[in-house]
Scaffold this motif. Structure first.
Motif, PDB file in Angstrom:
ATOM      1  N   UNK A   1     -21.567 -42.181 -13.452  1.00 49.22           N
ATOM      2  CA  UNK A   1     -21.132 -41.654 -12.157  1.00 49.22           C
ATOM      3  C   UNK A   1     -19.676 -42.040 -11.910  1.00 49.22           C
ATOM      4  N   UNK A   2     -19.267 -43.184 -12.440  1.00 46.73           N
ATOM      5  CA  UNK A   2     -17.881 -43.635 -12.258  1.00 46.73           C
ATOM      6  C   UNK A   2     -16.880 -42.692 -12.919  1.00 46.73           C
ATOM      7  N   UNK A   3     -17.313 -41.952 -13.911  1.00 52.45           N
ATOM      8  CA  UNK A   3     -16.418 -40.965 -14.521  1.00 52.45           C
ATOM      9  C   UNK A   3     -16.045 -39.883 -13.509  1.00 52.45           C
ATOM     10  N   UNK A   4     -17.010 -39.446 -12.706  1.00 54.05           N
ATOM     11  CA  UNK A   4     -16.719 -38.446 -11.675  1.00 54.05           C
ATOM     12  C   UNK A   4     -15.846 -39.025 -10.569  1.00 54.05           C
ATOM     13  N   UNK A   5     -16.131 -40.244 -10.169  1.00 57.01           N
ATOM     14  CA  UNK A   5     -15.328 -40.886  -9.124  1.00 57.01           C
ATOM     15  C   UNK A   5     -13.903 -41.102  -9.629  1.00 57.01           C
ATOM     16  N   UNK A   6     -13.777 -41.604 -10.846  1.00 60.31           N
ATOM     17  CA  UNK A   6     -12.456 -41.805 -11.436  1.00 60.31           C
ATOM     18  C   UNK A   6     -11.703 -40.501 -11.598  1.00 60.31           C
ATOM     19  N   UNK A   7     -12.413 -39.449 -11.977  1.00 59.04           N
ATOM     20  CA  UNK A   7     -11.789 -38.142 -12.116  1.00 59.04           C
ATOM     21  C   UNK A   7     -11.250 -37.647 -10.779  1.00 59.04           C
TER      22      UNK A   7
ATOM     23  N   UNK B   1      -9.150 -34.851 -16.331  1.00 60.39           N
ATOM     24  CA  UNK B   1      -9.855 -33.822 -17.094  1.00 60.39           C
ATOM     25  C   UNK B   1     -10.618 -34.425 -18.271  1.00 60.39           C
ATOM     26  N   UNK B   2     -10.057 -35.446 -18.875  1.00 59.68           N
ATOM     27  CA  UNK B   2     -10.730 -36.139 -19.977  1.00 59.68           C
ATOM     28  C   UNK B   2     -12.022 -36.806 -19.488  1.00 59.68           C
ATOM     29  N   UNK B   3     -11.978 -37.408 -18.308  1.00 57.57           N
ATOM     30  CA  UNK B   3     -13.185 -38.012 -17.732  1.00 57.57           C
ATOM     31  C   UNK B   3     -14.282 -36.959 -17.559  1.00 57.57           C
ATOM     32  N   UNK B   4     -13.904 -35.757 -17.151  1.00 57.68           N
ATOM     33  CA  UNK B   4     -14.894 -34.695 -16.992  1.00 57.68           C
ATOM     34  C   UNK B   4     -15.499 -34.308 -18.340  1.00 57.68           C
ATOM     35  N   UNK B   5     -14.682 -34.269 -19.360  1.00 58.72           N
ATOM     36  CA  UNK B   5     -15.199 -33.960 -20.697  1.00 58.72           C
ATOM     37  C   UNK B   5     -16.173 -35.034 -21.151  1.00 58.72           C
ATOM     38  N   UNK B   6     -15.853 -36.297 -20.907  1.00 53.94           N
ATOM     39  CA  UNK B   6     -16.768 -37.390 -21.268  1.00 53.94           C
ATOM     40  C   UNK B   6     -18.079 -37.306 -20.485  1.00 53.94           C
ATOM     41  N   UNK B   7     -17.991 -36.921 -19.218  1.00 55.06           N
ATOM     42  CA  UNK B   7     -19.204 -36.799 -18.403  1.00 55.06           C
ATOM     43  C   UNK B   7     -20.080 -35.658 -18.919  1.00 55.06           C
ATOM     44  N   UNK B   8     -19.457 -34.548 -19.268  1.00 55.86           N
ATOM     45  CA  UNK B   8     -20.215 -33.416 -19.816  1.00 55.86           C
ATOM     46  C   UNK B   8     -20.846 -33.819 -21.156  1.00 55.86           C
ATOM     47  N   UNK B   9     -20.110 -34.546 -21.972  1.00 54.62           N
ATOM     48  CA  UNK B   9     -20.642 -35.022 -23.246  1.00 54.62           C
ATOM     49  C   UNK B   9     -21.860 -35.920 -23.019  1.00 54.62           C
TER      50      UNK B   9
END
Length: 106
Positions: A5-11, A52-60
């Motif tokens: 979830x922190x990936x979305x918050x960080x993004x 944008x990289x954080x979003x890619x990691x979240x999708x992965x």
């Protein structure tokens, strides 16, 4: 699971940084703006890229855990938000560049 979830918050936070740095550069003193626009644009584009990289990691992560319904439900919004982040970041930095080029230093 909660760590991702922190990936979305960080993004989100990095997206806000990507948009506010050119705005801060535009509101600064005209002489300082001419000297700072390259650094501020670098920070802005870096924040946008990492966001944008954080979003890619979240999708992965969603693919790895095979949460297909979450991907199906959110991919359109993620794609629109990512494109908006990128386009607005480019426009704001172009405006800052244009404003900085019109200033002559004494």
């Amino acid at each position: 699971m909660m760590d991702y979830v922190w990936l979305n918050i960080g993004s989100f936070v990095l997206g806000i940084i990507a948009w506010t740095t050119p705005l801060l550069s535009l509101t600064s003193d005209k002489k300082k703006r001419n000297k700072k626009w390259v650094r501020m644009s670098f920070i802005s584009f870096s924040a946008c890229s990492i966001s944008l990289c954080f979003q890619i990691f979240y999708i992965y992560h969603k693919v790895v855990i095979e949460d297909w319904w979450a991907l199906i439900d959110t991919m359109y919004a993620v794609a629109i938000a990512s494109a908006t982040l990128l386009v607005v970041t480019i426009i704001l930095n172009a405006i800052t560049l244009n404003a900085s080029r019109g200033i002559t230093t004494d």
